[in-house]
Design an enzyme around this catalytic site. Sequence first.
Site, mmCIF file in Angstrom:
data_model
loop_
_atom_site.group_PDB
_atom_site.id
_atom_site.type_symbol
_atom_site.label_atom_id
_atom_site.label_comp_id
_atom_site.label_asym_id
_atom_site.label_seq_id
_atom_site.Cartn_x
_atom_site.Cartn_y
_atom_site.Cartn_z
ATOM 1 C CE1 TYR A 105 -3.504 -2.463 -0.095
ATOM 2 C CE2 TYR A 105 -4.152 -2.130 1.959
ATOM 3 C CZ TYR A 105 -4.231 -2.702 0.809
ATOM 4 O OH TYR A 105 -5.403 -3.435 0.573
ATOM 5 N N PRO A 112 -16.065 -1.126 -0.015
ATOM 6 C CG PRO A 112 -16.528 -0.575 2.354
ATOM 7 C CD PRO A 112 -15.370 -1.123 1.277
ATOM 8 N N GLY A 171 -15.076 1.923 -4.067
ATOM 9 C CA GLY A 171 -14.184 2.883 -4.271
ATOM 10 C C GLY A 171 -14.727 4.425 -4.500
ATOM 11 N N GLY A 172 -15.712 4.708 -3.904
ATOM 12 C CA GLY A 172 -16.574 5.885 -3.963
ATOM 13 C C GLY A 172 -17.703 6.063 -5.180
HETATM 14 N N1 LIG Z 1 -7.567 -7.069 -0.555
HETATM 15 C C1 LIG Z 1 -7.652 -6.318 -1.696
HETATM 16 O O1 LIG Z 1 -7.460 -6.783 -2.685
HETATM 17 C C2 LIG Z 1 -8.009 -4.808 -1.379
HETATM 18 C C3 LIG Z 1 -8.221 -4.151 -2.705
HETATM 19 C C4 LIG Z 1 -8.604 -2.886 -2.421
HETATM 20 C C5 LIG Z 1 -8.997 -2.232 -1.071
HETATM 21 N N2 LIG Z 1 -8.845 -3.150 0.052
HETATM 22 C C6 LIG Z 1 -8.707 -2.672 1.354
HETATM 23 O O2 LIG Z 1 -10.087 -2.005 1.620
HETATM 24 C C7 LIG Z 1 -10.026 -0.669 1.969
HETATM 25 C C8 LIG Z 1 -11.512 0.076 1.566
HETATM 26 O O3 LIG Z 1 -11.087 0.112 0.112
HETATM 27 P P1 LIG Z 1 -11.556 1.547 -0.598
HETATM 28 O O4 LIG Z 1 -10.882 2.824 -0.013
HETATM 29 O O5 LIG Z 1 -11.789 1.354 -2.031
HETATM 30 O O6 LIG Z 1 -13.289 1.765 0.136
HETATM 31 P P2 LIG Z 1 -14.413 2.543 -0.318
HETATM 32 O O7 LIG Z 1 -14.956 3.014 0.942
HETATM 33 O O8 LIG Z 1 -15.186 1.549 -1.320
HETATM 34 O O9 LIG Z 1 -14.118 3.664 -1.102
HETATM 35 C C9 LIG Z 1 -13.377 4.890 -0.418
HETATM 36 C C10 LIG Z 1 -13.561 6.156 -1.232
HETATM 37 O O10 LIG Z 1 -14.980 6.412 -1.191
HETATM 38 C C11 LIG Z 1 -15.050 7.734 -0.609
HETATM 39 N N3 LIG Z 1 -16.284 7.805 0.183
HETATM 40 C C12 LIG Z 1 -16.564 7.165 1.344
HETATM 41 N N4 LIG Z 1 -17.397 7.639 1.878
HETATM 42 C C13 LIG Z 1 -18.078 8.750 1.258
HETATM 43 C C14 LIG Z 1 -18.992 9.450 1.515
HETATM 44 N N5 LIG Z 1 -20.108 9.438 2.238
HETATM 45 N N6 LIG Z 1 -19.539 10.396 0.220
HETATM 46 C C15 LIG Z 1 -18.538 10.587 -0.804
HETATM 47 N N7 LIG Z 1 -17.471 9.866 -0.945
HETATM 48 C C16 LIG Z 1 -17.101 8.844 -0.130
HETATM 49 C C17 LIG Z 1 -13.691 8.191 -0.141
HETATM 50 O O11 LIG Z 1 -13.709 9.606 -0.063
HETATM 51 P P3 LIG Z 1 -12.892 10.208 1.225
HETATM 52 O O12 LIG Z 1 -11.498 9.939 1.254
HETATM 53 O O13 LIG Z 1 -13.286 11.798 0.871
HETATM 54 O O14 LIG Z 1 -13.873 9.864 2.341
HETATM 55 C C18 LIG Z 1 -12.699 7.251 -0.750
HETATM 56 O O15 LIG Z 1 -12.312 7.932 -1.931
HETATM 57 C C19 LIG Z 1 -8.625 -0.123 1.550
HETATM 58 O O16 LIG Z 1 -8.090 0.842 2.533
HETATM 59 C C20 LIG Z 1 -7.967 -1.735 1.914
HETATM 60 O O17 LIG Z 1 -7.541 -1.961 3.232
HETATM 61 C C21 LIG Z 1 -8.201 -4.405 -0.116
#
Ligand SMILES: NC(=O)c1ccc[n+]([C@@H]2O[C@H](COP(=O)([O-])OP(=O)(O)OC[C@H]3O[C@@H](n4cnc5c(N)ncnc54)[C@H](OP(=O)(O)O)[C@@H]3O)[C@@H](O)[C@H]2O)c1
Length: 299
Positions: free
Chosen positions: A53, A211, A214-215
Amino acid sequence: MRYQYHPLGFEGSRIAQGFWRLQEWNMTSADTLSFIEDCLDLGVTTFDHADIYGGYQCESLFGEALKQKPALRDKMEIVTKCGILLPSESRPDIQVHRYDYRAEHILASVDQSLANLQCEYIDTLLLHRPSPLMDADEIAQAFDLLFTLGKVKHFGVSNFTTRQFDLLQSRLDAPLIINQVELSPLALQHFEDGTLDHAQQHAVTPMAWSPFAGGDLFSGVSDKAKRVQAVLAEIAQEKNCTVDQAVIAWLLRHPAGICPVMGSGKIARLATAVEAMSIQLSDDDWFRVWIASQGQPVP
Ligand SMILES: NC(=O)c1ccc[n+]([C@@H]2O[C@H](COP(=O)([O-])OP(=O)(O)OC[C@H]3O[C@@H](n4cnc5c(N)ncnc54)[C@H](OP(=O)(O)O)[C@@H]3O)[C@@H](O)[C@H]2O)c1
Protein backbone atom coordinates in the site's frame (compact mmCIF):
# COMPACT_ATOMS: atom_id res chain seq x y z
CA MET A 1 1.07 -27.18 13.30
CA ARG A 2 0.17 -25.93 16.75
CA TYR A 3 -2.34 -23.20 16.04
CA GLN A 4 -5.14 -22.34 18.40
CA TYR A 5 -8.36 -23.39 16.68
CA HIS A 6 -10.82 -20.59 16.06
CA PRO A 7 -14.15 -22.17 15.20
CA LEU A 8 -15.88 -18.80 14.94
CA GLY A 9 -13.61 -17.28 12.35
CA PHE A 10 -11.97 -13.94 12.75
CA GLU A 11 -12.25 -12.26 16.15
CA GLY A 12 -12.00 -8.61 15.21
CA SER A 13 -14.36 -5.65 15.00
CA ARG A 14 -17.37 -6.03 12.71
CA ILE A 15 -16.25 -2.95 10.79
CA ALA A 16 -12.57 -2.62 9.90
CA GLN A 17 -10.55 0.41 8.85
CA GLY A 18 -8.36 0.11 5.76
CA PHE A 19 -5.12 1.99 5.22
CA TRP A 20 -4.60 1.59 1.48
CA ARG A 21 -5.12 5.32 0.98
CA LEU A 22 -3.21 6.49 4.07
CA GLN A 23 -0.54 8.25 2.02
CA GLU A 24 -3.21 10.25 0.15
CA TRP A 25 -4.63 11.54 3.44
CA ASN A 26 -1.52 13.69 3.94
CA MET A 27 -1.58 13.21 7.69
CA THR A 28 1.27 14.01 10.03
CA SER A 29 2.33 11.22 12.34
CA ALA A 30 0.37 12.94 15.13
CA ASP A 31 -2.72 13.09 12.88
CA THR A 32 -2.39 9.39 12.11
CA LEU A 33 -2.06 8.54 15.79
CA SER A 34 -5.12 10.61 16.58
CA PHE A 35 -7.03 8.87 13.74
CA ILE A 36 -6.03 5.45 15.13
CA GLU A 37 -7.18 6.46 18.62
CA ASP A 38 -10.48 7.77 17.26
CA CYS A 39 -11.04 4.48 15.43
CA LEU A 40 -10.42 2.54 18.65
CA ASP A 41 -12.79 4.83 20.54
CA LEU A 42 -15.47 3.98 17.98
CA GLY A 43 -14.89 0.27 18.59
CA VAL A 44 -13.16 -0.20 15.23
CA THR A 45 -10.17 -2.23 16.32
CA THR A 46 -9.29 -4.08 13.12
CA PHE A 47 -6.84 -2.30 10.82
CA ASP A 48 -6.25 -3.55 7.31
CA HIS A 49 -2.88 -3.13 5.60
CA ALA A 50 -0.77 -4.64 2.84
CA ASP A 51 2.96 -4.51 2.24
CA ILE A 52 2.43 -2.73 -1.10
CA TYR A 53 0.00 0.00 0.00
CA GLY A 54 1.17 3.48 -0.94
CA GLY A 55 4.09 2.08 -2.95
CA TYR A 56 5.26 0.15 0.13
CA GLN A 57 4.95 3.25 2.36
CA CYS A 58 1.64 2.95 4.26
CA GLU A 59 2.69 0.33 6.80
CA SER A 60 5.63 2.54 7.80
CA LEU A 61 3.43 5.63 8.16
CA PHE A 62 1.16 3.62 10.48
CA GLY A 63 4.15 2.22 12.40
CA GLU A 64 5.63 5.69 12.93
CA ALA A 65 2.33 6.77 14.48
CA LEU A 66 1.99 3.63 16.61
CA LYS A 67 5.55 4.10 17.92
CA GLN A 68 4.32 7.18 19.77
CA LYS A 69 1.93 5.04 21.85
CA PRO A 70 3.06 1.40 21.73
CA ALA A 71 0.49 0.46 24.39
CA LEU A 72 -2.18 0.80 21.70
CA ARG A 73 -0.83 -2.26 19.87
CA ASP A 74 -2.65 -4.78 22.05
CA LYS A 75 -5.95 -2.93 21.66
CA MET A 76 -6.09 -3.61 17.92
CA GLU A 77 -5.94 -6.44 15.40
CA ILE A 78 -3.53 -5.83 12.56
CA VAL A 79 -4.27 -7.56 9.27
CA THR A 80 -1.64 -7.28 6.55
CA LYS A 81 -0.96 -8.97 3.26
CA CYS A 82 1.89 -10.25 1.17
CA GLY A 83 2.49 -11.79 -2.22
CA ILE A 84 2.21 -8.98 -4.77
CA LEU A 85 5.43 -7.64 -6.25
CA LEU A 86 4.87 -4.06 -7.38
CA PRO A 87 7.54 -2.10 -9.26
CA SER A 88 7.89 1.23 -7.47
CA GLU A 89 10.44 3.90 -6.62
CA SER A 90 11.12 2.34 -3.25
CA ARG A 91 11.56 -1.15 -4.73
CA PRO A 92 13.83 -0.77 -7.78
CA ASP A 93 14.72 -4.46 -7.43
CA ILE A 94 11.21 -5.40 -8.62
CA GLN A 95 11.07 -5.48 -12.42
CA VAL A 96 7.76 -7.18 -13.15
CA HIS A 97 4.37 -6.64 -11.50
CA ARG A 98 3.61 -10.20 -10.47
CA TYR A 99 3.02 -12.51 -7.51
CA ASP A 100 5.48 -14.38 -5.30
CA TYR A 101 4.45 -17.04 -2.80
CA ARG A 102 7.78 -18.77 -2.36
CA ALA A 103 8.40 -19.40 1.36
CA GLU A 104 11.47 -17.20 1.17
CA HIS A 105 9.39 -14.25 -0.04
CA ILE A 106 6.56 -14.76 2.47
CA LEU A 107 9.05 -14.88 5.38
CA ALA A 108 10.96 -11.80 4.19
CA SER A 109 7.74 -9.89 3.56
CA VAL A 110 6.47 -10.56 7.09
CA ASP A 111 9.79 -9.44 8.59
CA GLN A 112 9.57 -6.23 6.58
CA SER A 113 5.94 -5.66 7.59
CA LEU A 114 6.82 -6.15 11.28
CA ALA A 115 9.67 -3.65 10.95
CA ASN A 116 7.44 -1.16 9.12
CA LEU A 117 4.53 -1.51 11.53
CA GLN A 118 6.95 -1.40 14.47
CA CYS A 119 5.29 -4.29 16.22
CA GLU A 120 6.17 -7.80 17.30
CA TYR A 121 3.39 -9.78 15.68
CA ILE A 122 0.73 -9.65 13.00
CA ASP A 123 -2.72 -10.80 14.02
CA THR A 124 -3.70 -12.12 10.61
CA LEU A 125 -1.58 -12.45 7.49
CA LEU A 126 -3.45 -12.67 4.18
CA LEU A 127 -2.15 -13.86 0.84
CA HIS A 128 -3.12 -10.83 -1.24
CA ARG A 129 -4.06 -12.40 -4.57
CA PRO A 130 -3.92 -15.97 -5.83
CA SER A 131 -1.04 -16.91 -8.11
CA PRO A 132 -1.01 -19.64 -10.73
CA LEU A 133 2.41 -20.62 -9.37
CA MET A 134 1.55 -20.89 -5.68
CA ASP A 135 2.55 -24.16 -4.06
CA ALA A 136 0.25 -24.91 -1.13
CA ASP A 137 2.80 -27.16 0.59
CA GLU A 138 5.49 -24.50 0.48
CA ILE A 139 3.07 -21.86 1.76
CA ALA A 140 2.04 -24.18 4.61
CA GLN A 141 5.68 -24.55 5.64
CA ALA A 142 6.12 -20.78 5.69
CA PHE A 143 2.93 -20.34 7.76
CA ASP A 144 4.09 -23.00 10.22
CA LEU A 145 7.41 -21.26 10.76
CA LEU A 146 5.80 -17.81 11.13
CA PHE A 147 3.38 -19.18 13.70
CA THR A 148 6.07 -21.06 15.60
CA LEU A 149 8.24 -17.94 15.74
CA GLY A 150 5.28 -15.95 17.11
CA LYS A 151 5.33 -13.55 14.17
CA VAL A 152 1.81 -14.28 12.89
CA LYS A 153 -1.16 -15.52 14.93
CA HIS A 154 -3.64 -16.38 12.17
CA PHE A 155 -3.73 -16.74 8.42
CA GLY A 156 -6.22 -15.98 5.68
CA VAL A 157 -6.44 -15.10 2.02
CA SER A 158 -7.75 -12.38 -0.25
CA ASN A 159 -9.36 -12.61 -3.67
CA PHE A 160 -9.18 -16.40 -3.58
CA THR A 161 -11.71 -18.64 -5.29
CA THR A 162 -13.24 -21.31 -3.07
CA ARG A 163 -11.15 -23.94 -4.86
CA GLN A 164 -7.92 -22.05 -4.22
CA PHE A 165 -8.99 -21.59 -0.61
CA ASP A 166 -9.70 -25.31 -0.20
CA LEU A 167 -6.41 -26.32 -1.77
CA LEU A 168 -4.41 -24.22 0.67
CA GLN A 169 -6.64 -25.24 3.58
CA SER A 170 -6.04 -28.92 2.76
CA ARG A 171 -2.36 -28.45 3.65
CA LEU A 172 -3.00 -26.62 6.96
CA ASP A 173 -4.02 -27.94 10.38
CA ALA A 174 -5.61 -24.68 11.46
CA PRO A 175 -8.43 -22.91 9.64
CA LEU A 176 -7.86 -19.97 7.34
CA ILE A 177 -10.08 -17.40 9.00
CA ILE A 178 -10.57 -14.64 6.40
CA ASN A 179 -11.21 -14.33 2.67
CA GLN A 180 -11.09 -10.61 1.81
CA VAL A 181 -12.90 -9.96 -1.47
CA GLU A 182 -14.60 -7.11 -3.28
CA LEU A 183 -18.20 -6.85 -2.10
CA SER A 184 -20.54 -3.90 -2.57
CA PRO A 185 -23.88 -3.13 -4.19
CA LEU A 186 -21.87 -2.51 -7.36
CA ALA A 187 -19.78 -5.68 -7.01
CA LEU A 188 -22.11 -8.67 -6.74
CA GLN A 189 -19.83 -11.33 -8.25
CA HIS A 190 -18.83 -12.93 -4.96
CA PHE A 191 -22.43 -13.05 -3.75
CA GLU A 192 -23.08 -15.43 -6.63
CA ASP A 193 -19.88 -17.42 -7.24
CA GLY A 194 -20.00 -19.44 -4.02
CA THR A 195 -17.53 -17.30 -2.02
CA LEU A 196 -20.06 -16.29 0.61
CA ASP A 197 -21.67 -19.74 0.79
CA HIS A 198 -18.23 -21.24 1.34
CA ALA A 199 -17.50 -18.63 4.01
CA GLN A 200 -20.67 -19.55 5.89
CA GLN A 201 -20.02 -23.25 5.58
CA HIS A 202 -16.49 -23.00 6.99
CA ALA A 203 -16.95 -20.09 9.45
CA VAL A 204 -14.58 -17.95 7.39
CA THR A 205 -15.03 -14.21 7.80
CA PRO A 206 -15.65 -12.49 4.47
CA MET A 207 -14.06 -9.05 4.62
CA ALA A 208 -15.49 -6.63 2.03
CA TRP A 209 -12.93 -4.45 0.31
CA SER A 210 -14.11 -1.26 -1.38
CA PRO A 211 -17.56 -1.47 0.26
CA PHE A 212 -18.48 1.86 -1.38
CA ALA A 213 -17.03 0.69 -4.71
CA GLY A 214 -14.12 3.06 -4.21
CA GLY A 215 -16.58 6.01 -4.06
CA ASP A 216 -18.60 5.04 -7.15
CA LEU A 217 -21.68 4.57 -4.97
CA PHE A 218 -21.61 8.34 -4.50
CA SER A 219 -20.11 9.67 -7.70
CA GLY A 220 -20.08 6.86 -10.28
CA VAL A 221 -21.62 7.83 -13.63
CA SER A 222 -22.29 4.44 -15.22
CA ASP A 223 -25.93 3.47 -15.77
CA LYS A 224 -25.55 0.76 -13.14
CA ALA A 225 -24.08 3.19 -10.60
CA LYS A 226 -26.87 5.66 -11.24
CA ARG A 227 -29.58 3.01 -10.80
CA VAL A 228 -28.09 1.86 -7.50
CA GLN A 229 -27.51 5.42 -6.27
CA ALA A 230 -31.19 6.24 -6.93
CA VAL A 231 -32.47 3.23 -4.96
CA LEU A 232 -30.03 3.80 -2.11
CA ALA A 233 -31.14 7.44 -1.90
CA GLU A 234 -34.78 6.32 -1.65
CA ILE A 235 -34.00 3.78 1.06
CA ALA A 236 -31.89 6.30 2.97
CA GLN A 237 -34.79 8.74 2.96
CA GLU A 238 -37.28 6.08 4.05
CA LYS A 239 -35.00 4.85 6.85
CA ASN A 240 -33.95 8.34 7.88
CA CYS A 241 -30.29 7.45 7.43
CA THR A 242 -27.50 8.38 5.05
CA VAL A 243 -26.66 6.60 1.80
CA ASP A 244 -23.43 5.26 3.27
CA GLN A 245 -25.36 3.83 6.21
CA ALA A 246 -27.80 2.15 3.83
CA VAL A 247 -24.84 0.51 2.07
CA ILE A 248 -23.29 -0.73 5.30
CA ALA A 249 -26.65 -2.03 6.55
CA TRP A 250 -27.07 -3.80 3.18
CA LEU A 251 -23.71 -5.56 3.56
CA LEU A 252 -24.29 -6.45 7.23
CA ARG A 253 -27.70 -7.95 6.38
CA HIS A 254 -26.05 -10.87 4.58
CA PRO A 255 -25.94 -14.04 6.72
CA ALA A 256 -22.26 -14.73 5.98
CA GLY A 257 -21.29 -11.99 8.47
CA ILE A 258 -19.54 -9.62 6.10
CA CYS A 259 -16.95 -7.34 7.70
CA PRO A 260 -16.69 -4.12 5.62
CA VAL A 261 -13.22 -2.56 5.35
CA MET A 262 -13.69 1.20 5.25
CA GLY A 263 -11.42 3.29 3.07
CA SER A 264 -11.89 6.93 4.06
CA GLY A 265 -9.47 8.82 6.29
CA LYS A 266 -12.31 11.01 7.60
CA ILE A 267 -13.27 9.84 11.05
CA ALA A 268 -16.80 11.24 10.71
CA ARG A 269 -17.40 8.81 7.83
CA LEU A 270 -16.29 5.92 10.04
CA ALA A 271 -18.55 7.07 12.87
CA THR A 272 -21.46 7.12 10.42
CA ALA A 273 -20.63 3.57 9.33
CA VAL A 274 -20.49 2.35 12.93
CA GLU A 275 -23.95 3.83 13.61
CA ALA A 276 -25.25 1.80 10.66
CA MET A 277 -24.73 -1.39 12.67
CA SER A 278 -28.08 -0.70 14.36
CA ILE A 279 -30.00 -0.18 11.09
CA GLN A 280 -32.08 -3.16 9.94
CA LEU A 281 -32.92 -3.37 6.26
CA SER A 282 -36.01 -5.33 5.28
CA ASP A 283 -35.65 -8.07 2.70
CA ASP A 284 -37.67 -5.87 0.32
CA ASP A 285 -35.10 -3.10 0.69
CA TRP A 286 -32.22 -5.53 0.29
CA PHE A 287 -33.62 -6.86 -2.97
CA ARG A 288 -34.41 -3.39 -4.30
CA VAL A 289 -30.67 -2.70 -4.21
CA TRP A 290 -29.86 -6.12 -5.69
CA ILE A 291 -32.32 -5.66 -8.56
CA ALA A 292 -31.08 -2.14 -9.29
CA SER A 293 -27.52 -3.42 -9.51
CA GLN A 294 -28.44 -6.40 -11.70
CA GLY A 295 -30.52 -4.15 -13.92
CA GLN A 296 -33.26 -6.79 -14.13
CA PRO A 297 -35.75 -8.55 -11.86
CA VAL A 298 -34.74 -11.77 -10.16
CA PRO A 299 -35.71 -14.84 -12.21
N1 LIG B 1 -7.65 -7.12 -0.62
C1 LIG B 1 -7.66 -6.34 -1.67
O1 LIG B 1 -7.36 -6.74 -2.80
C2 LIG B 1 -8.09 -4.90 -1.49
C3 LIG B 1 -8.32 -4.07 -2.61
C4 LIG B 1 -8.72 -2.76 -2.39
C5 LIG B 1 -8.90 -2.28 -1.09
N2 LIG B 1 -8.65 -3.10 -0.03
C6 LIG B 1 -8.87 -2.65 1.37
O2 LIG B 1 -10.16 -2.08 1.44
C7 LIG B 1 -10.07 -0.78 2.02
C8 LIG B 1 -11.19 0.07 1.52
O3 LIG B 1 -11.12 0.22 0.10
P1 LIG B 1 -11.57 1.58 -0.56
O4 LIG B 1 -10.74 2.69 -0.06
O5 LIG B 1 -11.67 1.37 -2.03
O6 LIG B 1 -13.05 1.68 0.11
P2 LIG B 1 -14.36 2.48 -0.26
O7 LIG B 1 -14.96 2.86 1.06
O8 LIG B 1 -15.18 1.70 -1.21
O9 LIG B 1 -13.89 3.79 -1.02
C9 LIG B 1 -13.28 4.84 -0.37
C10 LIG B 1 -13.54 6.08 -1.22
O10 LIG B 1 -14.92 6.39 -1.10
C11 LIG B 1 -15.05 7.74 -0.74
N3 LIG B 1 -16.16 7.91 0.19
C12 LIG B 1 -16.38 7.21 1.33
N4 LIG B 1 -17.50 7.66 1.94
C13 LIG B 1 -17.98 8.64 1.15
C14 LIG B 1 -19.13 9.48 1.23
N5 LIG B 1 -20.00 9.38 2.23
N6 LIG B 1 -19.32 10.38 0.24
C15 LIG B 1 -18.45 10.49 -0.77
N7 LIG B 1 -17.34 9.72 -0.91
C16 LIG B 1 -17.12 8.80 0.05
C17 LIG B 1 -13.77 8.09 -0.04
O11 LIG B 1 -13.56 9.49 -0.16
P3 LIG B 1 -13.00 10.34 1.09
O12 LIG B 1 -11.55 9.97 1.18
O13 LIG B 1 -13.26 11.74 0.68
O14 LIG B 1 -13.75 9.96 2.31
C18 LIG B 1 -12.73 7.26 -0.75
O15 LIG B 1 -12.25 7.94 -1.89
C19 LIG B 1 -8.67 -0.32 1.65
O16 LIG B 1 -8.17 0.68 2.52
C20 LIG B 1 -7.88 -1.59 1.81
O17 LIG B 1 -7.56 -1.79 3.17
C21 LIG B 1 -8.25 -4.40 -0.20
